[in-house]
Design an enzyme around this catalytic site. Sequence first.
Site, PDB file in Angstrom:
ATOM      1  CD  GLU A   1      -3.248  -0.707   0.887  1.00  0.00           C
ATOM      2  OE1 GLU A   1      -3.550   0.498   0.880  1.00  0.00           O
ATOM      3  OE2 GLU A   1      -4.018  -1.607   0.537  1.00  0.00           O
ATOM      4  CG  ASP A   2      -1.142   4.212   0.721  1.00  0.00           C
ATOM      5  OD1 ASP A   2      -1.790   3.978  -0.298  1.00  0.00           O
ATOM      6  OD2 ASP A   2      -1.664   4.475   1.821  1.00  0.00           O
TER       7      ASP A   2
ATOM      8  CB  CYS B   1      -6.236   2.663  -2.416  1.00  0.00           C
ATOM      9  SG  CYS B   1      -7.348   3.322  -1.165  1.00  0.00           S
TER      10      CYS B   1
ATOM     11  CG  ASP C   1      -2.398   0.586  -3.192  1.00  0.00           C
ATOM     12  OD1 ASP C   1      -1.377   1.223  -2.850  1.00  0.00           O
ATOM     13  OD2 ASP C   1      -3.451   0.601  -2.534  1.00  0.00           O
TER      14      ASP C   1
END
Length: 632
Positions: free
Chosen positions: A44-45, A83, A245
């Site tokens: 993530e991120d 996201c 993502d």
Amino acid sequence: MSGAFSRRAVLRGAAAGGVGLAAAGTAGARTADGMPNIHWLVSEDNNPLIGTYGDKLAHTPHIDRLAREGLLYRNVYSTAPVCAPSRFGILTGVLPESCAPANHMRAVAHLPSELRTYPEYMRSAGYYCTNNAKTDYNCDVDPKRIWDEQGPKAHWKNRPAGKPFMAVFNTMTTHESRLFGTTPGRVRPDQIRLPAYVPDTPAVRQDYASYYNLMERMDGEVGRWVAELEAAGVADDTIIFYYSDNGGSTPRTKRYCYDEGMRCAMVVRIPPKWAHLAPARAGSRIDAPVTFLDLAPTLLSIADLPAPATMQGSAFLGHRMKAPKSLAFGMRNRMDERYDFVRTVTDGRYRYIRNYMPYRPWGQNQAFEWLQASYQDWDALNRAGKLDPVQARFFGTKPYEEFYDLTADLDQVRNLIDDVGQRVRVGAMRRALDAHMLRINDNGFIPEGSPLEGYARSRAKGAYPLKRVMVLAQMACRRDPRKLAALRRALTDPNEVVRYWGASGLLMLGENARVAAGELAGAMVRDGSPQVRIVAAEAAVRLGNDAGLDVLMPLTRVDQPMPLRLQAVNALTFLGRRAARARPALQVVAQDRELFLKNAGQFALQELDGTYDPHKPIFDLVAFRAAMRGGD
């Protein structure tokens, strides 16, 4: 400063040399029908702050190993810098801006029957498809319907004997929320080279250091997932994708259409048995741009399925891989409680950005984002007048266009849009972006909540004259007083999107639109579209007509649809002291159960009262985490 590094080395650095795929396990389970397993490892991120991308501070041995044994994609981009819209595109192979309101963060778009998701296609091809955690698809699809298994217990190990699997494992370790505290580790704050656009404070340095230390932890999870495949004896039959993502979580990355918001990592390891599905030998680096819109058709290509005509990306490996692309497109619309509208394109060396809401600043207080100490420091120093011009730029209004040389300008702070030497490149990227937006039927010009939103509705004949709207929006955003007559005519057009952009253009002209004050006063009361009334009312108040407040305040009430309420609150927020009479309405909004409205209302009230303190977050993180633990 010892250990200082160039963050752009992450983006421009060379991959490590390659070696063959190591033997994985013993006999192992072979897929009965001759199709490879597919394992997605998703973080993530995060930007590619990874050793194999050239980052000298990163400690990521497991991802580095995957790159040595596979393919390193150096120019990989999310289709949105956050996201949920990004995941809509991954799931469907269709851009979120083609199916509004999926282009807005935390929306529930309708997924029409003509669009199917990649797990549905893969299941029809015989794959056992699992997703272990996050969905966040920004649409009304039921995850339990499209997956064989969905949830924490979902696992490829549960597949029927001999059936190939397509498994998604997602880690939250590098998620933005992990920067709301401190993560110690081998990277120290004094080792960081800060980008020019942020202030140098201990909190800012600590957030960047924590980010690296979280990356190391995430890399360990990747290693454990790969080891699990190897221990089960299926690694030599499994294509492994690792990717992030969307872009990073440090300031001006996630949610913003600069390289750090759009650029991601991706490594694909393809076992020797399936080497014929790869575009290059193991250990190679791929420079051609790839976007996450390409993931769904690539999965179908691995399964030797044709991509449906609705999918807008192209396969970059597999039986049906396409020729490499030269450009990657991206977008931004509403981010939680704040509205913006940005489109961008890059070739990996240059980035062109178009701002369709230039009258709003980059740095709009977004309550969740502002839980990060870096944003708090940045905002506080701006309010104290202690930033240099490069750092303060984030809190100012935007130009219509930006253009950056990503090699010469590591931090994207020198806008070359008017550089004579870049005229040809800028012109080519302008035309490419225009053609792309028309090709995908970009819904971004339709205000959120309009009945014209949606994949099918926006395509109905005559409903959404996109080409005409784009010409009008350019007139509006360039803020040229010579276009005043065209904007006034647009205010009476039969089409509500045309009227919306006519009103927006008059709002952007400010004092230069005073001659149209009467028309704005009429539109804010009589227009059939409440979204048009909101924009016209904000423009009218800015021209001194306080009756616009009497239009905006009722639209904040609980009996109104959420998008209208949020648009009205945003208009009141940016009217500043002119909106003082709306204080009672904002007090009600500040107590709303809907989180975005509550946060926006509280910020607007604090600004009105002069009590806003960047170091006292508006977002109630304790209550939010308690609700998440309770399953809400």
